[in-house]
Design a protein around this motif. Structure first.
Motif, PDB file in Angstrom:
ATOM      1  N   VAL A   1      12.996 -17.885  57.295  1.00  0.00           N
ATOM      2  CA  VAL A   1      13.839 -17.350  56.233  1.00  0.00           C
ATOM      3  C   VAL A   1      14.158 -15.905  56.587  1.00  0.00           C
ATOM      4  O   VAL A   1      13.400 -14.988  56.286  1.00  0.00           O
ATOM      5  CB  VAL A   1      13.132 -17.453  54.870  1.00  0.00           C
ATOM      6  CG1 VAL A   1      14.036 -16.954  53.765  1.00  0.00           C
ATOM      7  CG2 VAL A   1      12.741 -18.885  54.611  1.00  0.00           C
ATOM      8  N   PHE A   2      15.308 -15.747  57.261  1.00  0.00           N
ATOM      9  CA  PHE A   2      15.637 -14.437  57.812  1.00  0.00           C
ATOM     10  C   PHE A   2      15.883 -13.389  56.739  1.00  0.00           C
ATOM     11  O   PHE A   2      15.764 -12.195  56.988  1.00  0.00           O
ATOM     12  CB  PHE A   2      16.852 -14.553  58.726  1.00  0.00           C
ATOM     13  CG  PHE A   2      16.563 -14.061  60.090  1.00  0.00           C
ATOM     14  CD1 PHE A   2      16.230 -14.938  61.104  1.00  0.00           C
ATOM     15  CD2 PHE A   2      16.576 -12.698  60.359  1.00  0.00           C
ATOM     16  CE1 PHE A   2      15.928 -14.470  62.360  1.00  0.00           C
ATOM     17  CE2 PHE A   2      16.264 -12.235  61.610  1.00  0.00           C
ATOM     18  CZ  PHE A   2      15.939 -13.119  62.619  1.00  0.00           C
ATOM     19  N   SER A   3      16.235 -13.819  55.558  1.00  0.00           N
ATOM     20  CA  SER A   3      16.541 -12.860  54.499  1.00  0.00           C
ATOM     21  C   SER A   3      15.276 -12.294  53.864  1.00  0.00           C
ATOM     22  O   SER A   3      15.355 -11.504  52.935  1.00  0.00           O
ATOM     23  CB  SER A   3      17.390 -13.541  53.429  1.00  0.00           C
ATOM     24  OG  SER A   3      16.714 -14.689  52.956  1.00  0.00           O
ATOM     25  N   HIS A   4      14.100 -12.715  54.374  1.00  0.00           N
ATOM     26  CA  HIS A   4      12.864 -12.289  53.728  1.00  0.00           C
ATOM     27  C   HIS A   4      12.725 -10.763  53.696  1.00  0.00           C
ATOM     28  O   HIS A   4      12.241 -10.194  52.725  1.00  0.00           O
ATOM     29  CB  HIS A   4      11.668 -12.918  54.428  1.00  0.00           C
ATOM     30  CG  HIS A   4      10.384 -12.714  53.698  1.00  0.00           C
ATOM     31  ND1 HIS A   4      10.211 -13.107  52.391  1.00  0.00           N
ATOM     32  CD2 HIS A   4       9.215 -12.141  54.075  1.00  0.00           C
ATOM     33  CE1 HIS A   4       8.985 -12.787  51.994  1.00  0.00           C
ATOM     34  NE2 HIS A   4       8.374 -12.206  52.996  1.00  0.00           N
ATOM     35  N   GLY A   5      13.156 -10.095  54.761  1.00  0.00           N
ATOM     36  CA  GLY A   5      13.111  -8.620  54.787  1.00  0.00           C
ATOM     37  C   GLY A   5      13.944  -8.035  53.663  1.00  0.00           C
ATOM     38  O   GLY A   5      13.552  -7.047  53.029  1.00  0.00           O
ATOM     39  N   ASP A   6      15.073  -8.660  53.387  1.00  0.00           N
ATOM     40  CA  ASP A   6      15.938  -8.132  52.336  1.00  0.00           C
ATOM     41  C   ASP A   6      15.386  -8.415  50.947  1.00  0.00           C
ATOM     42  O   ASP A   6      15.679  -7.685  50.003  1.00  0.00           O
ATOM     43  CB  ASP A   6      17.345  -8.704  52.498  1.00  0.00           C
ATOM     44  CG  ASP A   6      17.933  -8.287  53.839  1.00  0.00           C
ATOM     45  OD1 ASP A   6      18.144  -7.080  54.023  1.00  0.00           O
ATOM     46  OD2 ASP A   6      18.130  -9.166  54.691  1.00  0.00           O
ATOM     47  N   THR A   7      14.566  -9.470  50.821  1.00  0.00           N
ATOM     48  CA  THR A   7      13.928  -9.663  49.519  1.00  0.00           C
ATOM     49  C   THR A   7      12.905  -8.554  49.281  1.00  0.00           C
ATOM     50  O   THR A   7      12.680  -8.149  48.147  1.00  0.00           O
ATOM     51  CB  THR A   7      13.236 -11.036  49.406  1.00  0.00           C
ATOM     52  OG1 THR A   7      12.370 -11.214  50.502  1.00  0.00           O
ATOM     53  CG2 THR A   7      14.222 -12.158  49.376  1.00  0.00           C
ATOM     54  N   VAL A   8      12.314  -8.035  50.364  1.00  0.00           N
ATOM     55  CA  VAL A   8      11.415  -6.887  50.228  1.00  0.00           C
ATOM     56  C   VAL A   8      12.199  -5.717  49.629  1.00  0.00           C
ATOM     57  O   VAL A   8      11.743  -5.027  48.711  1.00  0.00           O
ATOM     58  CB  VAL A   8      10.828  -6.492  51.600  1.00  0.00           C
ATOM     59  CG1 VAL A   8      10.022  -5.215  51.478  1.00  0.00           C
ATOM     60  CG2 VAL A   8       9.969  -7.613  52.167  1.00  0.00           C
ATOM     61  N   MET A   9      13.409  -5.529  50.149  1.00  0.00           N
ATOM     62  CA  MET A   9      14.274  -4.455  49.658  1.00  0.00           C
ATOM     63  C   MET A   9      14.598  -4.663  48.178  1.00  0.00           C
ATOM     64  O   MET A   9      14.561  -3.718  47.381  1.00  0.00           O
ATOM     65  CB  MET A   9      15.537  -4.441  50.525  1.00  0.00           C
ATOM     66  CG  MET A   9      16.609  -3.443  50.182  1.00  0.00           C
ATOM     67  SD  MET A   9      17.775  -4.029  48.958  1.00  0.00           S
ATOM     68  CE  MET A   9      18.617  -5.365  49.792  1.00  0.00           C
ATOM     69  N   ILE A  10      14.885  -5.922  47.801  1.00  0.00           N
ATOM     70  CA  ILE A  10      15.153  -6.221  46.392  1.00  0.00           C
ATOM     71  C   ILE A  10      13.954  -5.807  45.541  1.00  0.00           C
ATOM     72  O   ILE A  10      14.104  -5.264  44.447  1.00  0.00           O
ATOM     73  CB  ILE A  10      15.434  -7.733  46.196  1.00  0.00           C
ATOM     74  CG1 ILE A  10      16.677  -8.163  46.965  1.00  0.00           C
ATOM     75  CG2 ILE A  10      15.556  -8.085  44.719  1.00  0.00           C
ATOM     76  CD1 ILE A  10      17.975  -7.804  46.331  1.00  0.00           C
ATOM     77  N   GLY A  11      12.760  -6.055  46.062  1.00  0.00           N
ATOM     78  CA  GLY A  11      11.545  -5.661  45.345  1.00  0.00           C
ATOM     79  C   GLY A  11      11.522  -4.168  45.088  1.00  0.00           C
ATOM     80  O   GLY A  11      11.252  -3.705  43.970  1.00  0.00           O
ATOM     81  N   ALA A  12      11.820  -3.389  46.120  1.00  0.00           N
ATOM     82  CA  ALA A  12      11.799  -1.932  45.974  1.00  0.00           C
ATOM     83  C   ALA A  12      12.827  -1.492  44.934  1.00  0.00           C
ATOM     84  O   ALA A  12      12.540  -0.657  44.066  1.00  0.00           O
ATOM     85  CB  ALA A  12      12.080  -1.274  47.320  1.00  0.00           C
ATOM     86  N   PHE A  13      14.028  -2.085  44.997  1.00  0.00           N
ATOM     87  CA  PHE A  13      15.061  -1.692  44.029  1.00  0.00           C
ATOM     88  C   PHE A  13      14.730  -2.178  42.625  1.00  0.00           C
ATOM     89  O   PHE A  13      15.027  -1.504  41.638  1.00  0.00           O
ATOM     90  CB  PHE A  13      16.436  -2.203  44.491  1.00  0.00           C
ATOM     91  CG  PHE A  13      17.096  -1.271  45.470  1.00  0.00           C
ATOM     92  CD1 PHE A  13      17.988  -0.302  45.032  1.00  0.00           C
ATOM     93  CD2 PHE A  13      16.787  -1.344  46.815  1.00  0.00           C
ATOM     94  CE1 PHE A  13      18.574   0.576  45.937  1.00  0.00           C
ATOM     95  CE2 PHE A  13      17.371  -0.477  47.720  1.00  0.00           C
ATOM     96  CZ  PHE A  13      18.272   0.490  47.291  1.00  0.00           C
ATOM     97  N   GLY A  14      14.096  -3.346  42.537  1.00  0.00           N
ATOM     98  CA  GLY A  14      13.653  -3.833  41.233  1.00  0.00           C
ATOM     99  C   GLY A  14      12.651  -2.863  40.619  1.00  0.00           C
ATOM    100  O   GLY A  14      12.727  -2.533  39.428  1.00  0.00           O
ATOM    101  N   GLY A  15      11.723  -2.403  41.444  1.00  0.00           N
ATOM    102  CA  GLY A  15      10.726  -1.441  40.976  1.00  0.00           C
ATOM    103  C   GLY A  15      11.375  -0.145  40.525  1.00  0.00           C
ATOM    104  O   GLY A  15      11.040   0.414  39.473  1.00  0.00           O
ATOM    105  N   LEU A  16      12.330   0.330  41.322  1.00  0.00           N
ATOM    106  CA  LEU A  16      13.016   1.577  40.986  1.00  0.00           C
ATOM    107  C   LEU A  16      13.776   1.448  39.670  1.00  0.00           C
ATOM    108  O   LEU A  16      13.733   2.343  38.818  1.00  0.00           O
ATOM    109  CB  LEU A  16      13.983   1.961  42.115  1.00  0.00           C
ATOM    110  CG  LEU A  16      14.716   3.287  41.934  1.00  0.00           C
ATOM    111  CD1 LEU A  16      13.723   4.445  41.900  1.00  0.00           C
ATOM    112  CD2 LEU A  16      15.747   3.496  43.044  1.00  0.00           C
ATOM    113  N   SER A  17      14.437   0.293  39.465  1.00  0.00           N
ATOM    114  CA  SER A  17      15.176   0.077  38.218  1.00  0.00           C
ATOM    115  C   SER A  17      14.227   0.143  37.025  1.00  0.00           C
ATOM    116  O   SER A  17      14.540   0.741  35.997  1.00  0.00           O
ATOM    117  CB  SER A  17      15.870  -1.287  38.220  1.00  0.00           C
ATOM    118  OG  SER A  17      16.566  -1.475  39.412  1.00  0.00           O
TER     119      SER A  17
END
Lengths: 305, 236
Positions: free
Chosen positions: A36-52
């Protein structure tokens, strides 16, 4: 010497982050044989979710204590990534199960781009790096030029706790047993009464929670996040999982630390060109793959998790 | 009365290749029903259809009068059907005990699971000795025990057993058949799929012969032994 120790401490921090990302790659490969190549980008979503969540808390509960803020930030990140991860599993990965593996790979790569662009375009001022708040106490312990920061130690420890929790879940619970069964023989597991779809979704939820943790950890460590951060993290996490032998959770963890070690070694050994540390680390991974194509913890290809 | 399974006008195909053609069968209670047939006759495909792994194209499967034709495998298991798949398919990187626990995956009561575990260890003392060993490191005969024990763990009402004698020594085959008979004697209906005709007909009470996706003969074990088709195909 002190410089070397400092590098080691930083390397351990990075290694923990990489290990957490790599665990996701290896879990997904274990149950579904997909990368699942997008897994790195889900990490990014996590960071932005936290920031929100941090912004929202700041606006609604300005006086909230730091401890609660941190907990809510982690929770929001985990929730955001779990939702994204399980939706991806249900509506992208599962329907593509019978497709050639390369198609799935391509689809997840494109999904990664979609996630990055979505944040860049729809997050307020998303194309610029965002400062990530200091949420942990900034004590530090100094000895000569060596600095051990309390917040980093705390992050490292909670990462370790996360890994232990994943280990316990996989080895000690009914869900973990079902995940291992599906990874070893999907049809036999179904014949035992395992609901295959549920287990796939649960695995993606698990990998996603771990990734969310890595994302927030990344933000707290660098105090800055950007929409493209998942690209490199994904490549590193995938490499780490491959170094350890895809499908093997402990291999992935080891791989994460090895990659961080290689980066650190690159920075120490090439002080005149520490900007090349990633080149050095990825180059070493390529060399390693030539020597050990199935990863360091080599297993017969049919056995996983 | 419990009517384990009725199979009506079952057609199964992979793509354009038709594998099973209008198969009709009845698996009776408290007895061993067997399915004989050469390699490629469609035996394994029939089992895949019965447990929900390969949905049939047409036809119906009833379990105790209830239509289970297109249920997912975990729902079929929940009805009380357990399957010992061909080639055993044990979880080689799990311990013997974990393999058995997987068999009782849908059972929630710890006490019940413990009781069933004890029962299986009673039947196979060897597994009790080796409960912590990785199943993949055991001998073929022991793996067969794990596979049968795992199939008993859900306390099934109907047990489907696919080629249990495959790859085992004659002594072990004999032992396996003895255990299958004793499983049946405890009240579980058994559907036994085999190539080993003599020994199968010795313990089965009714049987079907499958050839090229069709039922070409059926009858009691005695009838099948003297059936000309079976004679021709198996006893030369």
């Amino acid at each position: 010497m002190e410089l070397f120790l400092q590098f080691c401490i930083n390397g351990l921090m990075l290694g923990m982050m990489y290990a957490l990302v790599a665990v996701g790659f290896t879990l997904f490969f274990g149950v579904l044989d997909v990368i699942v190549f997008s897994h790195g980008d889900t990490v990014m979503i996590g960071a932005f979710g936290g920031l929100s969540m941090y912004w929202w808390l700041g606006a609604v509960y300005p006086g909230l204590s730091l401890t609660w803020t941190v907990l809510w930030v982690f929770l929001a990140a985990a929730l955001a990534v779990t939702v994204v991860g399980t939706l991806v599993a249900r509506f992208l990965i599962m329907p593509l199960r019978k497709a050639p593996p390369l198609n799935t790979l391509l689809a997840t790569m494109m999904l990664g781009t979609v996630l990055r662009e979505a944040i860049r375009l729809f997050f307020p001022d998303g194309s610029n790096p965002k400062p990530f708040p200091h949420l942990l106490p900034e004590w530090s312990w100094q000895s000569g030029s060596l600095t051990l920061r309390f917040d980093n130690a705390l992050l490292f420890l909670s990462g370790a706790v996360m890994i232990v929790l994943v280990h316990l879940l996989i080895t000690r619970t009914r869900l973990g047993m079902a995940i291992r069964a599906v990874a070893q023989d999907e049809e036999a597991a179904q014949l035992m009464g395992v609901n295959f779809t549920m287990i796939v979704l649960a695995t993606f939820a698990l990998g996603s929670v771990v990734a969310a943790f890595a994302g927030v950890m990344n933000g707290l460590y660098y105090n800055e996040i950007n929409f493209g951060m998942g690209l490199l993290l994904g490549a590193i996490g995938f490499s780490a999982a491959v170094i350890g032998g895809l499908g093997n959770i402990y291999g992935a963890i080891l791989g994460g630390f090895i990659f961080a070690f290689l980066q650190t070694l690159g920075a120490v050994a090439l002080p005149f060109a520490s900007a090349y540390k990633d080149v050095f680390a990825f180059g070493s991974v390529i060399a390693l793959m030539a020597v050990r194509p199935t990863g360091l913890i080599a297993e017969p290809s049919s056995q996983r998790v | 009365m419990f009517r384990p399974m009725q199979i009506e006008h079952l057609h199964v195909a992979y793509g354009n290749a038709c594998v099973l053609n209008d198969v009709n069968m009845e698996i009776g209670p408290k007895r061993i029903t067997c399915l004989l047939g050469a390699n490629g006759a469609g035996k394994s495909t029939l089992i895949r259809a019965l447990v929900g792994l390969t949905p049939p194209r047409r036809g119906s499967i009833f379990f105790d009068g209830e239509d289970i034709t297109r249920l997912a495998p975990h729902r079929v298991v929940a009805k009380g059907i357990s399957c010992i798949p061909e080639g055993r398919r044990i979880f080689s990187k799990m311990s013997v005990e974990e393999n058995l626990l997987m068999g009782a995956y849908q059972e929630k009561s710890r006490g019940e699971i413990k009781a069933r575990l004890d029962k299986v260890y009673d039947i196979f003392p060897r597994l009790a000795e080796r409960r912590g060993q990785l199943a993949g490191t055991m001998s073929g005969g022991e793996q067969a025990m794990v596979s049968i024990g795992r199939g008993l763990m859900p306390a099934p009402r109907l047990m489907i057993i696919d080629e249990p004698s495959l790859g085992l020594s004659p002594a072990l085959v004999k032992e396996n058949f003895r255990i299958i008979r004793s499983i049946c004697e405890t009240g579980t209906a058994v559907f036994l799929v085999e190539q080993n005709v003599r020994q199968t007909l010795a313990i089965a009470s009714y049987g079907y012969v499958l050839s090229q996706g069709r039922v070409i003969a059926q009858g009691t074990a005695e009838e099948l032994k003297s059936d000309s088709q079976v004679q021709k195909a198996y006893f030369g």
